[in-house]
Scaffold this active site. Structure first.
Site, PDB file in Angstrom:
ATOM      1  N   ASP A  88       0.911  -1.323  -0.026  1.00  0.00           N
ATOM      2  CA  ASP A  88       0.080  -0.119  -0.153  1.00  0.00           C
ATOM      3  C   ASP A  88       0.849   1.290   0.040  1.00  0.00           C
ATOM      4  O   ASP A  88       1.795   1.308   0.762  1.00  0.00           O
ATOM      5  CB  ASP A  88      -0.780   0.187   1.258  1.00  0.00           C
ATOM      6  CG  ASP A  88      -2.031   1.109   1.137  1.00  0.00           C
ATOM      7  OD1 ASP A  88      -2.774   1.000   0.332  1.00  0.00           O
ATOM      8  OD2 ASP A  88      -1.836   2.122   1.965  1.00  0.00           O
ATOM      9  N   ARG A 511      14.468 -26.859 -44.961  1.00  0.00           N
ATOM     10  CA  ARG A 511      14.540 -27.809 -43.942  1.00  0.00           C
ATOM     11  C   ARG A 511      14.504 -29.331 -44.607  1.00  0.00           C
ATOM     12  O   ARG A 511      13.583 -30.145 -43.938  1.00  0.00           O
ATOM     13  CB  ARG A 511      13.429 -27.424 -42.919  1.00  0.00           C
ATOM     14  CG  ARG A 511      13.338 -26.282 -42.202  1.00  0.00           C
ATOM     15  CD  ARG A 511      12.373 -26.187 -41.186  1.00  0.00           C
ATOM     16  NE  ARG A 511      12.559 -25.302 -40.179  1.00  0.00           N
ATOM     17  CZ  ARG A 511      12.047 -24.131 -40.123  1.00  0.00           C
ATOM     18  NH1 ARG A 511      11.045 -23.748 -41.219  1.00  0.00           N
ATOM     19  NH2 ARG A 511      12.094 -23.278 -39.131  1.00  0.00           N
TER      20      ARG A 511
HETATM   21  C1  LIG Z   1       3.032   8.235  -5.752  1.00  0.00           C
HETATM   22  C2  LIG Z   1       2.849   7.477  -6.942  1.00  0.00           C
HETATM   23  C3  LIG Z   1       1.768   6.201  -6.685  1.00  0.00           C
HETATM   24  N1  LIG Z   1       1.481   5.568  -7.791  1.00  0.00           N
HETATM   25  C4  LIG Z   1       0.558   4.597  -7.704  1.00  0.00           C
HETATM   26  O1  LIG Z   1      -0.362   4.582  -6.781  1.00  0.00           O
HETATM   27  C5  LIG Z   1      -1.003   3.503  -6.490  1.00  0.00           C
HETATM   28  C6  LIG Z   1      -1.449   3.458  -4.720  1.00  0.00           C
HETATM   29  O2  LIG Z   1      -2.359   3.067  -4.471  1.00  0.00           O
HETATM   30  P1  LIG Z   1      -2.727   1.607  -3.703  1.00  0.00           P
HETATM   31  O3  LIG Z   1      -3.847   1.749  -2.809  1.00  0.00           O
HETATM   32  O4  LIG Z   1      -1.080   1.352  -2.873  1.00  0.00           O
HETATM   33  O5  LIG Z   1      -2.416   0.429  -4.778  1.00  0.00           O
HETATM   34  P2  LIG Z   1      -3.732   0.181  -5.864  1.00  0.00           P
HETATM   35  O6  LIG Z   1      -3.241   0.968  -7.075  1.00  0.00           O
HETATM   36  O7  LIG Z   1      -5.156   0.568  -5.219  1.00  0.00           O
HETATM   37  O8  LIG Z   1      -3.651  -1.106  -6.082  1.00  0.00           O
HETATM   38  P3  LIG Z   1      -4.017  -2.308  -4.953  1.00  0.00           P
HETATM   39  O9  LIG Z   1      -2.532  -3.047  -4.551  1.00  0.00           O
HETATM   40  O10 LIG Z   1      -4.746  -3.480  -5.473  1.00  0.00           O
HETATM   41  O11 LIG Z   1      -4.562  -1.681  -3.621  1.00  0.00           O
HETATM   42  C7  LIG Z   1      -0.255   2.472  -6.810  1.00  0.00           C
HETATM   43  O12 LIG Z   1      -0.860   1.792  -7.984  1.00  0.00           O
HETATM   44  C8  LIG Z   1       0.986   3.128  -7.336  1.00  0.00           C
HETATM   45  O13 LIG Z   1       1.677   2.317  -8.230  1.00  0.00           O
HETATM   46  C9  LIG Z   1       2.195   5.537  -8.836  1.00  0.00           C
HETATM   47  O14 LIG Z   1       1.967   4.935  -9.945  1.00  0.00           O
HETATM   48  N2  LIG Z   1       3.288   6.572  -8.994  1.00  0.00           N
HETATM   49  C10 LIG Z   1       3.336   7.389  -8.070  1.00  0.00           C
HETATM   50  O15 LIG Z   1       4.305   8.396  -8.236  1.00  0.00           O
END
Ligand SMILES: Cc1cn([C@@H]2O[C@H](COP(=O)(O)OP(=O)(O)OP(=O)(O)O)[C@@H](O)[C@H]2O)c(=O)[nH]c1=O
Length: 609
Positions: A88, A511
Site C-alpha cells: 500500500d 529444412r
Molecule cells: C506516488 C505514486 C503512486 N503510484 C501508484 O499509486 C497507487 C497507490 O495505491 P494503492 O492503494 O497502494 O494501490 P492500488 O493501485 O489501489 O492497488 P492495490 O494494491 O490493489 O490496492 C499504486 O498503484 C502506485 O503504483 C504511482 O503509480 N506513481 C506514483 O508516483
C-alpha cells in the site's frame, strides 16, 4: 545482496501479488519474479487516526490486502498459495495521509497541498507465507515499510489542471505518477524511486535475504489467520518476541520442517555454514520439462481456444468446456499463468496475446500443430536420448525409420507442425537474399506451400512450383489462404529422389537436407545440379549444428533432435557450403534468419567446365 538467488528463492513457490497496481506488477516481473496477480478486495477504510504513524497505516493496509487474498484463495480451493505479497502506497504531507483521489477536484486538492513543498511517500509491504494446518489457513506475516522524500516545484494553477486533465492522477496515491507525466512536477527525490512508484524493490529483496538466509533476529511473527491482531496492536509487529522460535525455519521447511531442523542442528554445533548460492537457473532447467508438459496439455485440451476472444472465464467454466475436472483444470490454468501464457483477473482467466496468436488451434500463426506434434511424437523420441548418446545418432529408433505417411492423422499433424513453423520463418527466408532475378522457383518438399506463398508475394514476377509426395499434396487444400492457392503457385506431386524435377531457375530446399544421410543428400544435389541451368540458383535453409559457442544455446534443440531422429544428420554451415560447391554451385552467399535459428545459403549454378 545477490539479487537472483534471492528472487530465486521464490521461483519454486506459488507466489501471488495481491494488487491491481500495474506498476507493482511490472516492477516485480522486471525483477524476474514469477507470480499470479489476484487483486485484493480489502477496502482501504482503516481508521487512520488509530495509527501511531502514517507508515503503520500503510503496513496494516498492505497486510490486510494480502490476508484477504490468502483467505479467499484458501476458501475457494482449500489450498492457499505459498506466498502472498500485498502493498500500500500513501503520500503524507502536513500530517495528512493522501491516497488515490476520488475525482478531479480531489486530485486538485491533493496536488495543491504538495505544490512547492516536500512530502513523504510511504509504501507498506506484507509478505505472507501460507500453509494449511489442521484444515485451517496458517500464515506467517512479515512486514516492512519504506519512506522516500519528494519535493514538487512551484507549479501554476494552469499546469496543475493540465496535469489533472491528462487523467494520470486518478489511480495514484497523492494524485501523481512520478514515473510518467508527474515526473515533470518533481524537483528532487531522496530515497528509493521505485518506492514512490509503488513498490520498494530494494527493501523487498533485503527482506527476502533476511527471511531465507537468516542471520538472526528479524521481524517475522507467526500470526494465526483467525486471530489477526487488532489494528491498535499492530505497531508491535516490528519487535521480535524474546526467545521466539526461528521464523525462517517455519517458513522454509514448514513448521517443524526439515530445513528448520537442519538449521537448528548446525547452530547447536556452533558451525553455521552459509548455504551455497541458490541455483535458480539450474532448478528451472531441472523442472523445464514440467513447464513444457503443462503447455502441451493445455494446448491439447484446447484451453487457449476456449479462452480466445472471450471475457475471462473461471476455472469451473473452462473445466466444463474442456470436459475436465475443476480441480485439475484450476491447477493447469494456474501453471499457465505462472508460465506467462494466461492472465488471471478477478473475473477469471484469459489468454495473453501470445497464447491467442500462437497457441489457439486456428489463426495464421498458430503453433498448435507444432505443440501437439511435440507432445505426441518428439516427447517420446526424447525419452530415447540416452540410447542415442550411447549408441550414436539415429540409433535410438532401433533402425525403425519413421514414416510420416503412416496414417492420415499423423500426416496431418506433421503438416500442421511444419506449416506453423514455416509461416513464422517464410517471410524471412524469402527476403534474406534478393531473388528478383529468378522468374521461376521450385520448392522441393515444399509441403503446404507456406514458403511458396511468401516467394510469390515478395517477387511478383515469380511462379512457384511446390514439389512434394502425393500423400502430402492430398492434404494441402486446407492450408491455402482463402482456401485456394494463388494462380502463380502450382503443386506437383512427385518424389525428388526418383521423379523428374520440375523445371525452374531457382530450387529451394528448406529444412530438407538434415533429414537425409550423406549418400542421399549427394544423390539429391546431383539430380538438382543436373537440372539447374547455369546462372540458376539453389536456396538452402537449415538449422545447423555449428560449433560456435555463441550459437550453441539457440541450436541446442535442433542439435539434440538430430541426434534422436531415426535418420538424417546435423551439419554445420560450412558443411552445407561444401556440399553445394561439390555439386557445382558457386558464389555461395550466407545469411541467418529467425534470430539465428536458420542458416541460409544461396548458390549459383556455374557453367559446367
Ligand atoms: C506516488 C505514486 C503512486 N503510484 C501508484 O499509486 C497507487 C497507490 O495505491 P494503492 O492503494 O497502494 O494501490 P492500488 O493501485 O489501489 O492497488 P492495490 O494494491 O490493489 O490496492 C499504486 O498503484 C502506485 O503504483 C504511482 O503509480 N506513481 C506514483 O508516483
Amino acid at each position: 545482496m545477490a539479487l537472483s538467488p534471492v528472487i530465486g528463492k521464490l521461483l519454486h513457490k506459488r507466489v501471488v501479488l495481491a494488487s491491481a497496481s500495474p506498476r507493482r506488477r511490472e516492477i516485480l516481473s522486471q525483477a524476474g519474479l514469477r507470480f499470479e496477480v489476484v487483486p485484493s478486495r480489502f477496502k482501504e477504510t482503516l481508521d487512520k487516526a488509530s495509527f501511531p504513524a502514517p507508515y503503520a497505516y500503510a503496513m496494516e493496509t498492505a497486510k490486510q490486502k494480502a490476508l484477504e487474498v490468502a483467505a479467499r484463495m484458501y476458501q475457494k480451493d482449500l489450498r492457499a498459495p505459498d506466498v502472498v505479497i500485498g502493498a500500500d502506497t500513501i503520500v503524507t504531507v502536513g500530517g495528512l495521509i493522501l491516497e488515490k483521489p476520488v475525482d478531479k477536484q480531489d486530485a486538485y486538492r491533493m496536488l495543491s497541498m504538495l505544490n512547492g513543498k516536500e512530502h513523504s511517500v510511504f509504501t507498506g509491504v506484507a509478505i505472507i507465507h501460507c500453509c494449511s494446518k489442521g484444515g485451517q489457513l496458517d500464515t506467517d506475516v512479515c512486514q516492512f515499510h519504506e519512506e522516500t522524500t519528494v519535493r514538487f516545484s512551484r507549479l501554476s494553477e494552469e499546469l496543475l489542471w493540465e496535469y489533472i486533465d491528462s487523467g494520470e492522477p486518478m489511480d495514484k496515491a497523492g494524485g501523481y505518477g512520478i514515473q510518467a507525466l508527474g515526473g515533470m512536477l518533481v524537483e528532487y527525490v531522496h530515497g528509493d524511486f521505485l518506492n514512490v512508484v509503488g513498490f520498494p524493490l530494494n527493501h523487498f529483496c533485503k527482506k527476502l535475504v533476511e527471511l531465507y538466509y537468516p542471520p538472526g533476529r528479524h521481524d517475522v511473527r507467526r500470526v494465526k489467520h483467525d486471530s489477526i491482531p487488532a489494528v491498535d496492536t499492530f505497531e508491535d509487529l516490528s519487535d521480535v518476541e524474546g526467545g521466539g522460535s526461528d521464523p525462517a525455519g517455519g517458513i522454509e521447511g514448514g513448521p517443524g520442517g526439515q530445513a528448520a531442523a537442519g538449521t537448528r542442528g548446525a547452530e547447536a554445533n556452533g558451525a553455521v555454514e552459509s548455504p551455497p548460492p541458490f541455483p535458480a537457473d539450474l532448478l528451472g532447467l531441472i523442472d523445464g520439462f514440467k513447464a513444457s508438459k503443462a503447455l502441451f496439455t493445455a494446448c491439447k485440451l484446447k484451453v487457449f481456444d476456449v479462452l480466445k476472444d472471450e471475457a475471462p472465464l473461471k476455472a469451473a467454466e473452462v473445466a466444463g468446456r474442456i470436459d475436465a475436472s475443476v480441480c485439475g483444470t484450476g491447477r493447469l490454468l494456474d501453471a499457465c499463468v505462472a508460465l506467462g501464457l494466461l492472465e488471471k483477473t478477478d473475473g477469471g482467466y484469459r489468454n495473453t496475446e501470445v497464447a491467442s496468436r500462437h497457441l489457439a488451434s486456428d489463426g495464421e500463426y498458430s503453433l498448435h500443430g507444432l505443440v501437439t506434434r511435440h507432445d505426441d511424437h518428439t516427447w517420446e523420441l526424447f525419452t530415447r536420448l540416452e540410447v542415442a548418446v550411447r549408441q550414436g545418432p539415429n540409433a535410438a529408433a532401433g533402425g525403425k525409420v519413421e514414416d510420416p505417411a503412416q496414417s492420415q492423422q499423423t500426416m496431418l499433424q506433421f503438416m500442421r507442425a511444419m506449416h506453423g513453423l514455416s509461416k513464422l520463418t517464410a517471410r524471412r527466408v524469402a527476403t534474406a537474399f534478393d531473388l528478383s532475378r529468378f522468374t521461376s522457383a521450385c520448392d522441393l518438399g515444399g509441403c503446404t506451400g507456406a514458403l511458396a506463398h511468401e516467394l510469390a508475394h515478395e517477387y511478383p514476377r515469380m511462379r512457384v512450383t511446390v514439389f512434394d509426395l502425393p500423400d502430402v499434396l492430398e492434404h494441402v487444400a486446407c492450408f491455402q489462404p482463402g482456401g485456394r492457392p494463388s494462380e502463380r503457385i502450382s503443386f506437383v506431386p512427385g518424389d525428388f529422389f526418383k521423379d523428374s524435377l520440375p523445371e525452374a531457375e531457382l530450387y529451394v530446399l528448406s529444412r530438407i537436407l538434415h533429414d537425409w544421410p550423406d549418400d542421399q543428400v549427394h544423390a539429391l544435389l546431383g539430380r538438382l545440379s543436373g537440372r539447374c541451368k547455369p546462372g540458376g540458383g539453389v536456396l538452402v535453409a537449415e538449422e545447423t549444428v555449428d560449433e560456435d559457442p555463441a550459437a550453441a544455446r539457440s541450436n541446442l534443440a535442433a542439435a539434440l533432435s538430430l541426434l534422436v531422429r531415426p535418420r538424417g544428420r546435423g551439419r554445420s554451415g560450412a558443411e552445407y557450403r561444401d556440399l553445394l560447391e561439390q555439386h557445382g554451385f558457386r558464389d555461395v552467399q550466407v545469411a541467418a534468419a529467425a534470430g539465428g535459428a536458420l542458416h541460409l545459403l544461396l548458390g549459383t549454378r556455374a557453367s559446367p567446365p
